[in-house]
Write an enzyme that holds these catalytic residues in place. Structure first.
Site, short mmCIF file in Angstrom:
data_model
loop_
_atom_site.label_atom_id
_atom_site.label_comp_id
_atom_site.label_asym_id
_atom_site.label_seq_id
_atom_site.Cartn_x
_atom_site.Cartn_y
_atom_site.Cartn_z
N HIS A 364 89.02 22.40 8.66
CA HIS A 364 90.34 22.93 8.31
C HIS A 364 90.28 24.18 7.47
CE1 HIS A 364 92.02 19.19 9.92
NE2 HIS A 364 92.99 20.00 10.22
N ARG A 471 101.75 23.18 9.03
CA ARG A 471 100.93 22.07 8.52
C ARG A 471 101.46 21.68 7.15
NH1 ARG A 471 96.60 25.12 11.34
NH2 ARG A 471 95.50 23.65 12.69
N ARG A 507 105.18 19.73 11.24
CA ARG A 507 104.43 18.51 11.52
C ARG A 507 104.52 17.59 10.32
NH1 ARG A 507 98.16 19.08 12.80
NH2 ARG A 507 97.99 19.59 10.60
N GLU A 605 96.40 14.59 20.72
CA GLU A 605 95.10 15.01 20.19
C GLU A 605 94.10 13.86 20.14
OE1 GLU A 605 95.69 16.68 16.27
OE2 GLU A 605 97.19 15.19 15.73
N ASN A 628 92.00 20.96 18.66
CA ASN A 628 90.88 20.83 17.71
C ASN A 628 90.43 19.38 17.64
OD1 ASN A 628 91.55 23.46 17.16
ND2 ASN A 628 92.69 22.96 15.31
N ASP A 629 91.40 18.50 17.40
CA ASP A 629 91.04 17.09 17.33
C ASP A 629 90.72 16.52 18.71
OD1 ASP A 629 90.95 16.21 14.63
OD2 ASP A 629 93.09 16.63 14.51
N ARG A 639 84.21 17.52 14.03
CA ARG A 639 84.55 18.95 13.98
C ARG A 639 84.09 19.63 12.70
NH1 ARG A 639 91.15 18.78 13.58
NH2 ARG A 639 91.05 20.79 12.56
N CYS A 676 98.58 23.99 20.16
CA CYS A 676 98.54 24.60 18.83
C CYS A 676 97.16 24.48 18.17
CB CYS A 676 99.61 23.99 17.93
SG CYS A 676 99.44 22.22 17.72
C1 PEP Z 1 94.52 20.17 16.19
O1 PEP Z 1 93.95 19.11 15.96
O2 PEP Z 1 94.27 20.89 17.18
C2 PEP Z 1 95.57 20.66 15.28
C3 PEP Z 1 96.30 21.71 15.59
O3 PEP Z 1 95.71 20.01 14.12
P1 PEP Z 1 94.71 20.15 12.87
O4 PEP Z 1 93.71 21.23 13.18
O5 PEP Z 1 95.55 20.48 11.68
O6 PEP Z 1 94.10 18.80 12.81
MG MG Z 2 94.80 17.69 14.54
#
Ligand code: PEP
Ligand code: MG
Length: 757
Positions: A364, A471, A507, A605, A628-629, A639, A676
């Site tokens: 993050h 976020r 979110r 996700e 991402n997740d 990650r 996103c």
């Molecule tokens: C994701 O998981 O792609 C996402 C946008 O949320 P975060 O990166 O805040 O977990």
């Molecule tokens: Mg996420």
């Protein structure tokens, strides 16, 4: 032997400095395995040598001056192959090399073990005997286990800059180059500003301090705070406390007395150390004294001393935070593990780069850096943060390089790149008012991801169609306490107002995993598979309701709010969350407030949600993919973990298949779908996302104009054809190469190599 080992490690951990720790180590090893000599060498990465740090038995003049080349002798062989050697007679071994400076002629039996941390050689421990006979299996296991335990201590000492002999060598060696993963693109030049992990006695470094009087004052105030806390606690618990427990509180107060521990710490400060370092030294000394006692009751008191020390340290650090800090004008934030809270503490306008030993480009903190357009390097091997304090640093966020004390040539070259980058951004500004439209007229919505209030200006300036992901946890992470409903409302209203009439997708709280505020800290073995996102919200409806109410109230009069639910893994979670949102809405209506029911969406996700997209989509107004997740969970790759960062790849065919499925299912249910995750801001991925059929892409503001540029160069037909082509490919690397070729062919290679054409 395990008990002996335990005892040695305790002694080492409580040594008051690193020099003493290594001396204890060699002494205890020599005694435990009845060797005639023992020595520890540390790996000097810059000169590829081993430096002797301590010995018992070898007759050397000055330990720090004994340096051995890595390719010489048995010790060199251990270092090179990272392998144990246990031989009856070293002098008969083919790799034997006589180091006259060690005076080892009378020794025959030889044992040596490498000290390795995360695959990296940190040093070697050797021991010898005069007799020609191998060390026993038990002695061998003992040394191997000891080296394993020591590796963590040495890595920590290295991080704190405590290995002084090596830093002398590094200083002669101007311009140190370190490598990590590129976390956020761009180049940055500035002065190192180091953040240390908070409130941990074991990692407090020594620091020379000139202003003794104010340092003592700081310490006294911290002690006073703790004294009040303890008195207060003792009074509150009085009726429930057994007499022996009450005696413990009294003992604490006595220890804090200015004639006791307090006096010793002040003495240490007068010798020039800062309050935190002085406290660590004194507390560790006392812990050692208690631990060496025979009476088990007294031995257990060592933990009380540690606890007390920890409390005073936390109070000291809190006071430090309140004191004004002199930030460098151009600041490169360096630390073992940089957190969102660290970022919130420095002036963002001064921030020119981030360098973190831990983490990977999907962590993050790297995402936040991209949001801010600040270059970041993650997972930097061999990073010793304390060496960066007040030093010139250059950060190359494209290639993941960090230069400490860079030469004039490097500085000149990177200043030139900075200029080029600036020029590219200026050129892109012309695109601000143009639509993200393909050459055959297909328009995609481009949104920004945001979270830090400091990136609001940039988010507004790039001409986004709205916010695709706010976020909300970021302002939560920067605070010491859970923000009140009113506080939340003010933050949300600012954002809704700034983007009005464009939509803002908020979110709900997504803490857990690598984003846990101090007031929420829970210890879990697998935090990413644990208590995260919507799971916390549904377990704490009072917090969820408080947040949703704050959002709804904030939206009165603007009506541009959308609510999005993170980490949904099944349909029941959607139902439960919807019910709570409706409850909050009805409650506000009954209070006579003019709220409008916002659109509600779900993030996909988690793999289970991918297969339930249709069922979920029927219950909500929109879907947004958190790639991402999703990548992390589909590929089973943490990650955040630098060790497996090379396996984290959003171009993996399985990820692309999942994306295609989600878009298809969302559209079948008749609702729009956006993405996103960081993929949305990757110029290489954008053609695929377009071709797959995403209606909107949401990304860091600093990426938006580049993405628009790419979209405007291609036709929608071309993007769809590309998706069809790569869907037959079985390998992520081949897909990536194919996409690179496509961008290069229309002259957009500079976006991949970012100004390095
Ligand atoms: C994701 O998981 O792609 C996402 C946008 O949320 P975060 O990166 O805040 O977990
Ligand atoms: Mg996420």
């Amino acid at each position: 032997m395990l008990a002996v080992l335990d005892k040695i490690m305790k002694e080492i951990r409580n040594a008051h400095d690193f020099d003493e720790a290594v001396l204890i180590l060699v002494q205890r090893v020599r005694e435990s395995i009845e060797a005639d000599s023992c020595a520890i060498f540390i790996h000097d990465h810059h000169l590829s040598q081993l430096v002797m740090l301590a010995t018992k038995g070898y007759k050397v003049k000055s330990v720090g001056t004994i340096r051995l080349d890595l390719n010489l002798g048995l010790i060199g062989a251990i270092a090179t192959h990272k392998e144990l050697l246990n031989v009856a007679d070293a002098q008969l071994h083919p790799a034997f090399y006589s180091f006259p400076e060690l005076g080892e002629n009378q020794y025959h039996a030889f044992i040596g073990v490498p000290i390795v941390y995360q695959g990296r050689l940190l040093g070697v421990i050797v021991a010898q005997r005069e007799v020609a006979e191998c060390f026993s299996d038990r002695e061998e296991s003992f040394l191997v286990t000891l080296a394993l335990h020591c590796s963590q201590e040495i890595a920590r000492a290295e991080m704190l800059g405590a290995i002084t002999q090596l830093s002398h060598a590094a200083i002669q060696h101007k311009e140190v180059l370190l490598n990590g993963s590129p976390g956020s693109p761009g180049v940055g030049l500035g002065v190192g500003f180091v953040v240390f992990p908070k409130a941990d006695l074991d990692v407090v470094p020594d620091k020379v301090m000139q202003d003794v009087v104010s340092e003592i004052e700081l310490f006294r105030l911290a002690v006073e705070t703790i004294r009040e806390e303890i008195t207060d606690l003792s009074a509150r618990l009085e009726s429930n406390l057994a007499p022996e427990d009450r005696a413990l509180f009294d003992a604490y107060l006595l220890m804090l007395d200015e004639n006791s521990l307090g006096f010793e710490v002040e003495q240490e400060i007068r010798r020039g150390n800062w309050a935190q370092g002085a406290l660590r030294k004194v507390i560790k000394l006392h812990i050692r004294q208690f631990e060496s006692m025979d009476d088990p009751y007294l031995r257990d008191r060592a933990e009380d001393v540690r606890d007390l020390g920890q409390r005073v340290l936390a109070a000291l650090q809190k006071r430090e935070k309140q004191a004004p800090v002199d930030y460098p004008e151009k600041l490169i934030l360096v630390g073992d593990e940089i957190t969102a809270a660290d970022l919130a503490e420095v002036p963002i306008a001064n921030l020119k780069g981030i360098v973190s030993r831990a983490g990977s480009s999907n962590a993050h903190i790297a995402i936040l850096a991209r949001t801010l357009g600040v270059p970041a390097i993650m997972g930097v091997e061999g990073l010793i943060p304390s060496r960066f304090e007040n030093k010139n640093v250059v950060v190359d966020g494209y290639y993941g390089h960090v230069y400490l004390d860079p030469s004039d040539i490097i500085v000149r070259e990177f200043n030139r790149l900075l200029q080029e980058e600036h020029q590219l951004n200026e050129d892109l500004k012309g695109l601000r008012k143009l639509p993200a439209e393909t050459t055959d007229g297909h328009v995609v919505t481009l949104l920004v991801n945001t979270g830090l209030s400091s990136d609001l200006g940039l988010s507004l300036s790039v001409g986004a169609d709205g916010v695709g992901l706010y976020r909300t946890e970021i302002p939560f992470l920067a605070r010491e306490l859970f923000p009140s409903s009113e506080e939340q409302k003010i933050i949300y209203r600012q954002l809704l107002n700034a983007f009005f009439p464009r939509p803002v997708t908020m979110r709900t709280l997504d803490v857990g995993g690598d984003k846990t505020p101090d007031y929420f800290r829970v210890k879990e073995d697998n935090p990413f598979l644990g208590w995260r996102g919507i799971r916390i919200s549904l377990d704490h409806p009072e917090l969820f309701l408080m947040q949703v109410r704050a959002m709804l109230k904030a939206s009165i009069g603007y009506d541009n709010l959308k609510i999005m639910l993170p980490m949904i893994s099944d349909v029941a979670e959607v139902d439960d969350a919807m019910q709570l949102i409706k409850l909050a809405y009805a409650g506000l209506l009954s209070e006579g407030l003019q709220v409008k029911m916002p659109q509600v969406g779900v993030m996909i996700e988690v793999p289970s949600a991918v297969y339930q997209t249709y069922a979920i989509a029927k219950k909500v107004n929109f879907i947004s993919v958190g790639s991402n997740d999703l990548t992390q969970y589909l590929l089973a790759v943490d990650r955040n973990n630098a060790k497996v960062a090379n396996l984290y790849n959003s171009f993996h065919p399985a990820v692309l298949m999942a994306l295609t499925h989600i878009v298809h299912e969302a559209h079948r249910a008749g609702i729009p779908v956006s993405i996103c995750g960081e993929m949305a801001g990757d110029p290489l991925a954008v053609l695929l996302l377009l071709g797959i059929g995403f209606d909107a892409l949401s990304m860091s503001a600093s990426r938006l104009l580049r993405i628009k540029w790419v979209i405007r160069q291609f036709s929608f037909e071309k993007a769809k054809a590309l998706v069809a082509e790569v869907s037959d490919m079985e390998d992520a690397a081949a897909i990536r190469t194919r996409l690179e070729f496509e961008l290069e062919s229309v002259g957009l290679g500079s976006l991949i190599h970012a100004g390095r054409n």
